[in-house]
Design a protein around this motif. Structure first.
Motif, PDB file in Angstrom:
ATOM      1  N   ILE A  57       0.854  -1.033  -0.121  1.00 17.42           N
ATOM      2  CA  ILE A  57       0.067   0.540  -0.178  1.00 17.42           C
ATOM      3  C   ILE A  57       0.739   0.667   0.242  1.00 17.42           C
ATOM      4  N   ALA A  58       2.092   1.200   0.851  1.00 20.43           N
ATOM      5  CA  ALA A  58       2.719   2.663   0.951  1.00 20.43           C
ATOM      6  C   ALA A  58       2.857   2.321  -0.683  1.00 20.43           C
ATOM      7  N   LYS A  59       4.097   1.604  -1.135  1.00 16.24           N
ATOM      8  CA  LYS A  59       4.700   1.683  -2.562  1.00 16.24           C
ATOM      9  C   LYS A  59       3.481   2.499  -3.616  1.00 16.24           C
ATOM     10  N   TYR A  60       2.079   1.802  -3.523  1.00 17.36           N
ATOM     11  CA  TYR A  60       1.576   1.998  -4.595  1.00 17.36           C
ATOM     12  C   TYR A  60       0.866   3.744  -4.471  1.00 17.36           C
ATOM     13  N   GLU A  61       1.117   3.829  -3.005  1.00 20.28           N
ATOM     14  CA  GLU A  61       0.344   5.150  -2.609  1.00 20.28           C
ATOM     15  C   GLU A  61       1.595   6.423  -2.784  1.00 20.28           C
ATOM     16  N   ALA A  62       2.775   5.894  -2.595  1.00 19.20           N
ATOM     17  CA  ALA A  62       3.856   6.650  -3.288  1.00 19.20           C
ATOM     18  C   ALA A  62       3.976   7.073  -4.620  1.00 19.20           C
TER      19      ALA A  62
END
Length: 143
Positions: free
Chosen positions: A35-40
Motif C-alpha cells: 500500500i505504501a509503495k502504490y500510494e507513493a
C-alpha cells in the motif's frame, strides 16, 4: 480427561491461534508495504500530471500564442526569399508545436491510465488489509 490434559490442549489451541495471528500479521505487514509503495506511485503520478498540465498551459500561452500571432508580412524590408524563408520557418515551428501537443496529450492519457490502474490496485490492497485485520480480530477473540 484430566485437568492437565485440558490445560495442555488449551495451550496447544492458544499456540495454534497465536501462530495463525502471527502469519496473518506478517501478511498484513506485506500488504501495508505494498500500500505504501502504490500510494507513493499514485502521488508521483498525480504530481506529474499536475506538472504536465502546467507545461501544457505554458505551451499554449508562451509558445502557441506567439507562433500563431506572429506577423510576418511582405513589405519593403521583407521581400522575396526572406519573407518566404520566414513563412517556412513559422510553418516548421507550428508543425513541431502540434507534434509536441500530441505527445503531451498522449503522455497525459498514459498517466491517467496509470492512475486508474494504481487506484484499482490500491482498492484491492485496502480490501485485503481490511480482511486481514478482521481475521486477526476474530482470532484474538478466540484467545
Amino acid at each position: 480427561m484430566s485437568s492437565e490434559e485440558r490445560a495442555r490442549r488449551e495451550r496447544e489451541r492458544r499456540a495454534a491461534i497465536e501462530r495463525a495471528i502471527n502469519a496473518k500479521q506478517q501478511d498484513l505487514n506485506g500488504v501495508n508495504a505494498e500500500i505504501a509503495k502504490y500510494e507513493a506511485i499514485l502521488n508521483a503520478l498525480t504530481e506529474s500530471q499536475t506538472t504536465l498540465a502546467s507545461y501544457r498551459a505554458d505551451l499554449e500561452t508562451d509558445i502557441n500564442d506567439v507562433i500563431v500571432n506572429y506577423d510576418v508580412k511582405d513589405g519593403n524590408t521583407w521581400s522575396g526569399l526572406e519573407a518566404t524563408k520566414a513563412w517556412r520557418e513559422m510553418d516548421f515551428l507550428k508543425n513541431k508545436k502540434d507534434n509536441y501537443v500530441t505527445e503531451v496529450e498522449q503522455l497525459d492519457s498514459d498517466i491517467s491510465t496509470a492512475i486508474d490502474k494504481t487506484n484499482s490496485i490500491l482498492h484491492e490492497l485496502y480490501s485485503r488489509r481490511d480482511s486481514l485485520n478482521e481475521d486477526i480480530r476474530n482470532l484474538r477473540a478466540q484467545l
